[in-house]
Enzyme design. Structure first.
Site, short mmCIF file in Angstrom:
data_model
loop_
_atom_site.label_atom_id
_atom_site.label_comp_id
_atom_site.label_asym_id
_atom_site.label_seq_id
_atom_site.Cartn_x
_atom_site.Cartn_y
_atom_site.Cartn_z
N LYS A 110 -86.43 -14.30 -94.23
CA LYS A 110 -86.22 -12.90 -94.62
C LYS A 110 -87.55 -12.19 -94.84
CE LYS A 110 -84.05 -9.24 -95.90
NZ LYS A 110 -83.38 -8.42 -94.88
N SER B 5 -99.18 1.58 -74.35
CA SER B 5 -98.24 0.83 -75.17
C SER B 5 -96.84 1.44 -75.05
CB SER B 5 -98.73 0.79 -76.61
OG SER B 5 -98.02 -0.18 -77.35
#
Length: 349
Positions: A227, A175
């Site tokens: 948001k 990763s």
């Protein structure tokens, strides 16, 4: 009355002693903290050639008899003086042996080593000369995107400074760790080192049903439609869930583009589904350039370069060193207990 005054005086003396002891401890703690801030960190450099030369000489001496050992030591000292004179002459003539700078990056979830790693890289860039190279011994299972993005950007600084960069993976670079590894001009991995895992994952626990069951309301107020997409406490909507997945896909696309730009021979769509591979599998997929261990690679280049291992170490107080040793002793005790359990398991079978 006199007995009461005597008892009171004794109590007062004890109280003053306790307060004084607490004050001394507080002063020492404040002083230790201030000294720790002033000490900062120290750059350590180990000459690998000198380090292993001493090991070799110790082993050579152990194989010789007493008289033969003395003659051998004298001959060795004489040869070393000759080498020093030759090196001094080369210095006068301007000849310079190229240096291979070695760094270590052992990454956690937050890539918390980045500040020290950044300082090490800056130090090498300022000291390196033409023809020098850098080896980074990397170990990381990945972590936060922004943290490993910053760590990768630090490696790019080495290449931008004109230094050839080799990254070696002995155990794992997955990763975010593989994102860093791809910054190398030459990427090597041990036969069973874990590499790849080119994907993005996020986990968000949600306890909304538990709260609702107990008549607990949670209000989440935002200015901006996106948001807050998923939340731990409130009720998640399908729209918010889809937006969160879209953000993950965008991050994944950036991840793939980053790796594809640095390893153009790699079929990025073939290897970007989050799978992992071992080093000996990765060579056929162009995930790496060479199957090798860092130690074998360094030994093969020891005649060509002067090898210097660089590390930035914090200066710890005596109290901090004692705590570190205690922590290490506890960890070793746990490791021994686990090892004993494993051995007993096999002995019973």
């Amino acid at each position: 009355m006199g007995e009461w005054l005597s008892s009171y005086a004794l109590f007062l003396a004890q109280s003053v002693t306790v307060v004084a002891a607490i004050a001394v401890v507080l002063i020492l703690m404040i002083r230790t903290r201030g000294q720790r801030q002033d000490r900062g960190a120290r750059l350590h450099v180990r000459n690998r050639g000198e380090y292993f030369r001493r090991h070799r000489e110790t082993l050579e001496d152990a194989t010789l008899e007493d008289g033969e050992r003395e003659r051998h030591v004298k001959a060795r000292l004489k040869a070393r003086k000759t080498e020093q004179k030759t090196a001094k002459k080369q210095g006068h003539t301007g000849e310079r042996r190229n240096t291979l700078w070695v760094l270590d990056f052992d990454g956690d979830l937050r890539a918390s080593r980045v500040p020290a790693f950044t300082e090490e890289i800056t130090s090498i860039i300022t000291a390196a000369g033409p023809g020098d190279e850098v080896l980074v011994r990397l170990q990381s299972g990945g972590g936060l995107v922004h943290a490993y993005g910053l760590a990768s950007a630090q490696l790019d600084r080495l290449r931008e400074a004109g230094l050839r960069l080799t990254v070696s993976v002995d155990k794992v670079a997955a990763s975010g760790g593989y994102m860093m590894a791809c910054c190398a001009d030459h990427l090597i991995a041990a036969p069973f080192a874990v590499i790849g895992s080119i994907g993005v994952v996020a986990q968000v626990p949600n306890v909304h049903r538990l709260l609702r069951k107990n008549d607990v309301d949670v209000e989440i107020l935002t200015a901006g439609r996106h948001k807050r997409t998923l939340t731990m406490l409130g009720e998640n909507t399908e729209e918010g869930r889809q937006k969160f997945l879209d953000d993950l896909e965008k991050t994944h696309d950036l991840f793939k583009a980053w790796i594809a730009s640095r390893r153009p021979a790699l079929d990025i769509e073939q290897v970007s589904e989050g799978d992992i591979w071992y080093g000996q599998q990765g060579i056929g997929l162009a995930l790496i350039d060479e199957v090798n261990t860092s130690e074998a690679w360094l030994q093969a280049h020891s005649d060509q370069y002067r090898i210097l291992e660089v590390s930035l170490r914090p200066q710890r107080s005596m109290l901090e060193r004692f705590g570190k040793r205690s922590e290490g002793a506890i960890e070793r005790g746990i490791d021994r207990a686990i090892d004993r359990v494993v051995r007993l398991r096999w002995e019973k079978q």
